[in-house]
Design an enzyme around this catalytic site. Structure first.
Site, short mmCIF file in Angstrom:
data_model
loop_
_atom_site.label_atom_id
_atom_site.label_comp_id
_atom_site.label_asym_id
_atom_site.label_seq_id
_atom_site.Cartn_x
_atom_site.Cartn_y
_atom_site.Cartn_z
N SER A 1 -2.49 11.55 -3.50
CA SER A 1 -2.43 10.04 -3.12
C SER A 1 -2.93 10.17 -1.59
CB SER A 1 -1.04 9.52 -2.76
OG SER A 1 0.08 10.45 -2.50
N HIS B 1 25.45 -16.23 9.61
CA HIS B 1 26.30 -15.13 9.91
C HIS B 1 27.22 -15.02 8.77
CE1 HIS B 1 28.90 -12.33 12.18
NE2 HIS B 1 29.69 -12.93 11.62
P1 NAI Z 1 -3.07 5.70 2.38
O1 NAI Z 1 -4.18 5.65 2.92
O2 NAI Z 1 -1.73 5.03 2.83
O3 NAI Z 1 -2.30 7.39 2.80
C1 NAI Z 1 -3.40 8.36 2.41
C2 NAI Z 1 -2.77 9.48 3.22
O4 NAI Z 1 -3.49 10.67 2.90
C3 NAI Z 1 -3.05 9.50 4.53
O5 NAI Z 1 -2.19 9.73 5.46
C4 NAI Z 1 -4.07 10.80 4.84
O6 NAI Z 1 -4.37 11.16 6.15
C5 NAI Z 1 -3.90 11.63 3.67
N1 NAI Z 1 -5.00 12.48 3.34
C6 NAI Z 1 -6.35 12.09 2.92
N2 NAI Z 1 -6.80 13.37 2.70
C7 NAI Z 1 -6.10 14.47 2.77
C8 NAI Z 1 -6.04 15.68 2.40
N3 NAI Z 1 -7.34 16.12 2.09
N4 NAI Z 1 -4.96 16.47 2.41
C9 NAI Z 1 -3.83 16.05 2.82
N5 NAI Z 1 -3.58 14.54 3.14
C10 NAI Z 1 -4.67 13.69 3.54
O7 NAI Z 1 -3.20 5.95 0.75
P2 NAI Z 1 -2.48 5.98 -0.44
O8 NAI Z 1 -1.02 6.37 -0.28
O9 NAI Z 1 -3.09 6.49 -1.56
O10 NAI Z 1 -2.40 4.25 -0.81
C11 NAI Z 1 -3.57 3.75 -1.27
C12 NAI Z 1 -3.53 2.31 -0.58
O11 NAI Z 1 -2.70 1.48 -1.57
C13 NAI Z 1 -3.16 1.96 0.77
O12 NAI Z 1 -4.12 1.93 1.50
C14 NAI Z 1 -2.18 0.67 0.55
O13 NAI Z 1 -2.80 -0.14 1.22
C15 NAI Z 1 -1.87 0.67 -0.72
N6 NAI Z 1 -0.39 0.44 -1.10
C16 NAI Z 1 0.33 -0.28 -0.57
C17 NAI Z 1 1.64 -0.14 -0.74
C18 NAI Z 1 2.88 -1.16 -0.13
O14 NAI Z 1 1.90 -1.99 0.43
N7 NAI Z 1 3.90 -1.01 -0.20
C19 NAI Z 1 2.23 0.80 -1.72
C20 NAI Z 1 1.26 1.66 -2.38
C21 NAI Z 1 0.00 1.58 -1.80
#
Ligand code: NAI
Ligand code: FAD
Length: 468
Positions: A273, A447
Site C-alpha cells: 500500500s 451533555h
Molecule cells: P498513502 O499515500 O496514504 O501511503 C503510502 C505510504 O507508503 C506512504 O507513507 C509512503 O511513504 C509509503 N511508501 C511509498 N513507497 C514505499 C516503499 N517503497 N517502501 C515503503 N514505504 C513506501 O497511500 P495508500 O495507503 O496506498 O492509500 C492510497 C490513497 O487512498 C490515499 O492517498 C488516501 O487518500 C486514499 N485512502 C483514504 C482513506 C481514508 O480517507 N480513510 C483510506 C484508504 C485510502
C-alpha cells in the site's frame, strides 16, 4: 449516433455524482464504467464502493466488534466460546457493497441517466461534438467528464497476485487470517487494513520508507497515534529501504535496510500500500492530445482540460485522493457545464483515518503554521476528562483547535480519539463559515457527548476550559 449533453467516463464518486448532478440540472447524461461486480454485472461506485472506502469500513467495524469482545470484562460481561467466521465477515462486506452499488444503478434510473458497462475512450471531435467509444458502440457528447480515478501503485520487485502479495483488492478479500502479515507503506490503507487483520489475530509488521510517521497529520496527533498503535501490537518500522520481495517459497520474504542494517522479514501474506496512480490508460489521451502532468495526472484548471468540452474530476486530476473531494468536484463540474458557478473549497477538506482510535483533521497542522510563520493560539482537551468517553470505556486521545492569534479565525482542528470521524463535521462546518474558536466555545453542546471535547478545546484556546 445518440448525442448526450454530458458523457461521464468513470462511475466512481466523482463520475456518478457528476452524472446525477448533470441530470438534475436538465442535461441529458450517460455514464460509462467498466467495473464488473462479483455477480458479473456492471458495478457502479468506482474504487470507493467496490474495493475502497465502503468494504474497508465494513471490515473495520467487524474486526472492531471482535476485538471489543475482549474488553467487555470491565463492563462486568464475560463472553466465552468466541468464534470467528471470516467467510461470513467477507460475505457481509460483499452484501453491503452490492447494496450500495445497486443503489447507484437505481439512482441512475430515477434520474434518467444511461449507464453503459464498457471501457470509455475519447475518439475524435466532430464539430462541437466529441465521439466517445463505449465498448463496440459510439456515442456523441457535447461535454465529456473524465472521472477515471486511480489504481494501486505497485512495486516493480513485488508482483501483486492478490493471493500472497496483495493490494487493496486482495487485502479486502482474504479467506483466512494470516498468522504473519507484512505491510509495505504506513499510509492510510496500510494502517486501516493492517488494523483489520491485527484485530483478527495476525501479527502485523509495517515497513515504511519515510522517517516520520504520518507526516501529513499534526505532529502531536501522529505521535499519539504511533504510541497507541504500538500498544496494540502493530509492529511499525520507519525509514526502511525495501531491497527485495521473494514469494517463491511458502510465504513471502522481504529483505530491507533499516538504520544501516540489513534485515529480513518472513510473513505469510504481504499487503503493498504505497499510494495510487491515475487511470489514464485506454482513454485515448495520446490520440486526442489530452495533456497529462509529469506524474500522469490529467492537467485541469477548474476541471477544464486542454481540450474544449473535456472536463476532469476526482483522483485522476490529483490532489487529495478522497471520495468526498471527488464528489464535490463532480457537483461543481456539472454546475459549471450548466452555466452555474460550481466551486470547491479545498481549504476545508476533511481527512479521516478509521483506525482505533480514529484520526481526523481539517485545515492546517501546527507544524505547517509554524513553517509559514503564522501567529496562532492552540487549545487542547483530552478525552480522558470527558464523561461520555469514560462511559464508552475509550478515553484515548484529544482534540486540538488552532486559531489565528489576532482574528481568532479557526485555522485547523486535529483530533485523535473515539468517533472523531463524526465530530470532525462540526469543525468543518465552522471553518466553512469562517468561524472563530469563540464561536465554537460559545455554542451549546449536548451533555454528555464526545463533542464536548471539541467545545472544551475551543475554550482552551483562551485558556478557559472548564473541566481541565
Ligand atoms: P498513502 O499515500 O496514504 O501511503 C503510502 C505510504 O507508503 C506512504 O507513507 C509512503 O511513504 C509509503 N511508501 C511509498 N513507497 C514505499 C516503499 N517503497 N517502501 C515503503 N514505504 C513506501 O497511500 P495508500 O495507503 O496506498 O492509500 C492510497 C490513497 O487512498 C490515499 O492517498 C488516501 O487518500 C486514499 N485512502 C483514504 C482513506 C481514508 O480517507 N480513510 C483510506 C484508504 C485510502
Ligand atoms: P474511482 O472511484 O477510482 O472511480 C473511477 C471509475 O472509473 C472506476 O470504476 C474505474 O473502473 C472506471 N474507469 C477507469 N477508466 C475507465 C475507462 N476508460 N472506461 C470506463 N471506466 C473506467 N476515500 C475516502 O474519502 N474515504 C475513505 O474511507 C477511503 N477509503 C479507501 C480505502 C481504500 C482501500 C482505497 C483503495 C481507497 C479509499 N479511499 C477513501 C479513496 C477513494 O476510494 C477515492 O478517492 C475515490 O474512489 C476516487 O473517486 P473517483 O471517482 O475519482 O475514482
Amino acid at each position: 449516433m445518440q448525442v448526450f449533453d454530458v458523457v461521464v467516463i468513470g462511475g466512481g464518486p466523482g463520475g456518478y455524482v457528476a452524472a446525477i448532478r448533470s441530470a438534475q440540472l436538465g442535461l441529458s447524461t450517460a455514464c460509462i464504467d467498466e467495473t464488473t461486480g462479483k455477480d458479473g454485472k456492471l458495478s457502479l461506485g468506482g474504487t470507493c464502493l467496490n474495493v475502497g472506502c465502503i468494504p474497508s469500513k465494513a471490515l473495520l467495524d467487524s474486526s472492531e466488534n471482535f476485538e471489543k469482545l475482549h474488553d467487555l470484562k470491565v463492563h462486568g460481561i464475560s463472553v466465552e466460546g468466541v468464534k470467528l467466521d471470516v467467510a461470513q465477515m467477507i460475505a457481509r462486506k460483499d452484501q453491503i457493497v452490492s447494496k450500495l452499488t445497486g443503489g447507484i444503478s437505481m439512482l441512475f434510473k430515477k434520474n434518467g441517466i444511461t449507464a453503459l458497462h464498457a471501457r470509455g475512450t475519447l475518439l475524435r471531435r466532430e464539430g462541437e461534438t466529441w465521439v466517445v467509444k463505449a465498448g463496440d458502440a459510439e456515442i456523441g457528447a457535447k461535454n465529456v467528464i473524465l472521472a477515471t480515478g486511480s489504481s494501486p501503485r505497485h512495486l516493480p520487485f513485488a508482483a501483486v497476485d492478490n493471493r500472497k502479495i496483495m493490494d487493496n483488492v486482495g487485502a479486502l478479500d482474504m479467506p483466512a487470517v494470516p498468522e504473519r502479515l507484512g505491510v509495505i507503506g504506513a499510509g492510510v490503507i496500510g494502517l486501516e487494513l493492517g488494523s483489520v487483520w491485527r484485530r483478527l489475530g495476525s501479527h502485523v509488521t509495517v515497513l515504511e520508507a519515510m522517517p516520520d510517521f504520518l507526516a501529513a497529520a499534526d505532529e502531536a496527533v501522529a505521535k499519539e497515534a504511533k504510541r497507541q498503535f504500538k500498544l496494540q501490537g502493530l509492529d511499525i518500522h520507519l525509514g526502511v529501504n525495501i531491497e527485495s520481495v521473494d514469494a517463491s517459497g511458502e510465504g513471502v520474504t522481504i529483505r530491507y535496510q533499516e538504520g544501516g542494517e540489513a534485515k529480513t522479514l518472513d510473513v505469510d501474506k504481504l499487503i503493498v500500500s504505497v499510494g495510487r496512480v491515475p487511470n489514464t490508460g485506454g482513454l485515448g489521451a495520446e490520440t486526442v492530445g489530452l495533456e497529462l502532468d509529469a506524474r500522469g495526472f490529467i492537467k485541469a484548471d477548474h476541471f477544464r482540460t486542454n481540450l474544449p468540452g473535456v472536463w476532469a474530476v476526482g483522483d485522476v486530476i490529483g490532489g487529495a485522493m478522497l471520495a468526498h473531494k471527488a464528489e464535490d468536484e463532480g457537483v461543481a463540474v456539472a454546475e459549471i457545464i450548466a452555466g452555474q458557478a460550481g466551486h470547491v473549497n479545498y481549504e476545508t477538506i476533511p481527512w479521516v483515518i478509521y483506525t482505533s482510535p480514529e484520526i481526523a483533521w481539517v485545515g492546517e497542522t501546527e507544524q505547517a503554521l509554524k513553517a509559514r510563520g503564522v501567529e496562532y493560539r492552540a487549545g487542547r482537551f483530552p478525552f480522558a476528562a470527558n464523561g461520555r468517553a469514560l462511559g464508552h470505556n475509550d478515553s484515548r486521545g484529544f482534540i486540538k483547535v488552532l486559531a489565528d492569534a489576532k482574528s481568532d479565525r479557526i485555522l485547523g482542528v486535529h483530533m485523535i480519539g473515539p468517533n472523531v470521524s463524526e465530530i470532525l463535521a462540526e469543525a468543518v462546518t465552522v471553518m466553512e463559515f469562517g468561524g472563530s474558536s469563540e464561536d465554537l466555545a460559545r455554542t451549546m453542546h449536548a451533555h454528555p457527548t464526545l463533542s464536548e471535547v471539541l467545545k472544551e478545546a475551543a475554550l482552551a484556546v483562551e485558556k478557559r476550559a472548564i473541566h481541565a
